[in-house]
Motif scaffolding. Structure first.
Motif, short mmCIF file in Angstrom:
data_model
loop_
_atom_site.label_atom_id
_atom_site.label_comp_id
_atom_site.label_asym_id
_atom_site.label_seq_id
_atom_site.Cartn_x
_atom_site.Cartn_y
_atom_site.Cartn_z
N GLY A 59 -11.37 -21.31 -39.93
CA GLY A 59 -12.16 -22.53 -39.73
C GLY A 59 -12.42 -22.82 -38.27
N ILE A 60 -13.17 -23.87 -38.01
CA ILE A 60 -13.50 -24.29 -36.65
C ILE A 60 -12.99 -25.73 -36.46
N PRO A 61 -12.04 -25.96 -35.57
CA PRO A 61 -11.52 -27.32 -35.36
C PRO A 61 -12.39 -28.15 -34.43
N LEU A 62 -12.52 -29.42 -34.74
CA LEU A 62 -13.28 -30.34 -33.89
C LEU A 62 -12.57 -31.69 -33.90
N LEU A 63 -12.27 -32.22 -32.70
CA LEU A 63 -11.64 -33.54 -32.57
C LEU A 63 -12.70 -34.58 -32.23
N ILE A 64 -12.71 -35.69 -32.99
CA ILE A 64 -13.58 -36.81 -32.67
C ILE A 64 -12.73 -38.07 -32.62
N ASP A 65 -12.77 -38.76 -31.49
CA ASP A 65 -11.96 -39.96 -31.29
C ASP A 65 -12.69 -41.21 -31.78
N THR A 66 -11.93 -42.20 -32.21
CA THR A 66 -12.52 -43.44 -32.73
C THR A 66 -13.26 -44.22 -31.65
N ASN A 67 -12.99 -43.92 -30.38
CA ASN A 67 -13.70 -44.60 -29.29
C ASN A 67 -14.97 -43.87 -28.86
N SER A 68 -15.19 -42.67 -29.38
CA SER A 68 -16.36 -41.89 -28.98
C SER A 68 -17.55 -42.19 -29.87
N ASP A 69 -18.71 -41.71 -29.45
CA ASP A 69 -19.95 -41.87 -30.22
C ASP A 69 -20.08 -40.66 -31.15
N PRO A 70 -19.96 -40.86 -32.47
CA PRO A 70 -20.01 -39.72 -33.39
C PRO A 70 -21.28 -38.89 -33.26
N ALA A 71 -22.42 -39.54 -33.05
CA ALA A 71 -23.69 -38.81 -32.91
C ALA A 71 -23.66 -37.89 -31.71
N ALA A 72 -23.17 -38.40 -30.58
CA ALA A 72 -23.10 -37.60 -29.36
C ALA A 72 -22.13 -36.44 -29.52
N GLU A 73 -20.98 -36.70 -30.15
CA GLU A 73 -19.98 -35.65 -30.33
C GLU A 73 -20.49 -34.54 -31.24
N LEU A 74 -21.14 -34.90 -32.33
CA LEU A 74 -21.66 -33.89 -33.27
C LEU A 74 -22.79 -33.09 -32.64
N THR A 75 -23.69 -33.79 -31.93
CA THR A 75 -24.81 -33.11 -31.27
C THR A 75 -24.31 -32.12 -30.22
N LYS A 76 -23.33 -32.56 -29.43
CA LYS A 76 -22.74 -31.69 -28.40
C LYS A 76 -22.08 -30.48 -29.05
N PHE A 77 -21.40 -30.70 -30.17
CA PHE A 77 -20.72 -29.60 -30.86
C PHE A 77 -21.71 -28.57 -31.36
N PHE A 78 -22.78 -29.00 -32.03
CA PHE A 78 -23.76 -28.05 -32.55
C PHE A 78 -24.48 -27.33 -31.42
N ALA A 79 -24.75 -28.05 -30.33
CA ALA A 79 -25.41 -27.42 -29.18
C ALA A 79 -24.51 -26.33 -28.58
N SER A 80 -23.21 -26.57 -28.55
CA SER A 80 -22.29 -25.61 -27.97
C SER A 80 -22.17 -24.35 -28.82
N ARG A 81 -22.51 -24.45 -30.12
CA ARG A 81 -22.41 -23.29 -31.00
C ARG A 81 -23.61 -22.36 -30.89
N GLU A 82 -24.70 -22.81 -30.26
CA GLU A 82 -25.92 -22.02 -30.22
C GLU A 82 -25.76 -20.70 -29.51
N SER A 83 -24.90 -20.68 -28.50
CA SER A 83 -24.75 -19.46 -27.70
C SER A 83 -23.74 -18.49 -28.30
#
Length: 291
Positions: A266-290
């Motif tokens: 699997g692929i682990p991803l940490l998202i904190d309750t103080n972070s912006d879920p949209a920004a965290e998910l978008t950043k994660f998917f963008a990082s997978r492109e390469s």
């Protein structure tokens, strides 16, 4: 939530889902299409310049002249969301609790899947499976899921049946899918069904964390209550040694969880309750492109 706040939230989700949809489409999970990206359409006569590797030798032998196979590119990406709404998910000291962060992530991914015309399904669980439906495309399916997410304002009591939810997803999903699990992973017995699921699908384990997981504020001696087991314990929060142990224990739990996720495919991803879920998910998917 009044109508004006609900409208603002819906607009916010829709706006951010458009950006997220682009990240999901940008080849972020190419492994989903390896060996699964072409659907057989039929055969036709061979023309000069056709790829000889596409010749269907059985049909060619039968007909006495060369025929080639034709394929349609499969572009749909099935998405399946597993949402843990056990009592421990309704804790947190951030902008929202863990459950609210998980539900916002699920709503964003549902809307992003709608943007991409991707089939999407979900399972909601706590101490029992409260809701489950297989991936399906279209507005009706998306609105069904969003309405289910909106209803989830209270914990589903009885601990967390994450292991059963993973087994259920393994039985429910008929084609290779992108599976996202939203949980605090404060339960046991999930690694074996997780491993089975990850062998057939691309699985992202999203752990919803909170600042209090690693930092214990000084508030005197306080009673701590385990929302799932019911156990109570008095803890002297002023002790520096206890603060250090609290922080170290969380760090080791996170590292062990990451190791287990990767070890089982699997692929682990940490998202904190103080972070912006949209920004965290978008950043994660963008990082997978390469990758």
């Amino acid at each position: 939530m009044d109508r004006s706040k609900l409208a603002k939230k819906a607009y916010y989700l829709h706006l951010n889902a458009r950006t997220l949809a682009e990240g999901m489409k940008a080849g972020a999970f190419k492994s989903l299409y390896k060996g699964h990206g072409m659907e057989f359409r039929g055969v036709r006569e061979y023309f000069h310049g056709d790829d000889v590797r596409m010749i269907d030798w059985n049909v060619t032998a039968r007909m006495g002249r060369p025929f080639v196979k034709e394929f349609d590119e499969e572009r749909e990406l099935d998405v399946f969301l597993l949402l843990d709404l056990s009592p421990s998910m309704f804790t947190g000291n951030g902008k929202q609790n863990r459950a609210e962060s998980a539900l916002e992530c699920a709503a964003l991914l549902t809307l992003a899947s709608l943007q991409n015309a991707s089939p999407v399904g979900a399972a909601i669980f706590g101490g029992d499976i409260a809701f489950s439906c297989a991936p399906k495309a279209g507005r009706e399916q998306a609105f069904l899921l969003l309405s289910q997410f909106e209803k989830q304002t209270k914990p589903i009591l009885g601990g967390s049946v994450l292991d059963n939810a993973l087994q259920g997803a393994d039985c429910l999903l008929k084609k290779r899918s992108l599976v996202l699990i939203f949980s605090d992973f404060r339960t046991s017995g999930w690694s074996v069904p997780f491993s089975r699921l990850a062998k057939k699908h691309d699985v992202i384990a999203v752990r919803i964390s909170d600042g209090l997981d690693s930092y214990l504020p000084e508030c005197g001696t306080l009673p701590f209550f385990d929302s799932e087991s019911g156990k109570r314990l008095l803890i002297p929060t002023h002790l520096q040694s206890l603060k250090n142990e609290w922080s170290d224990a969380n760090y080791h739990h996170i590292e062990l969880w990451k190791h287990e996720c990767v070890r089982h495919g699997g692929i682990p991803l940490l998202i904190d309750t103080n972070s912006d879920p949209a920004a965290e998910l978008t950043k994660f998917f963008a990082s997978r492109e390469s990758i």
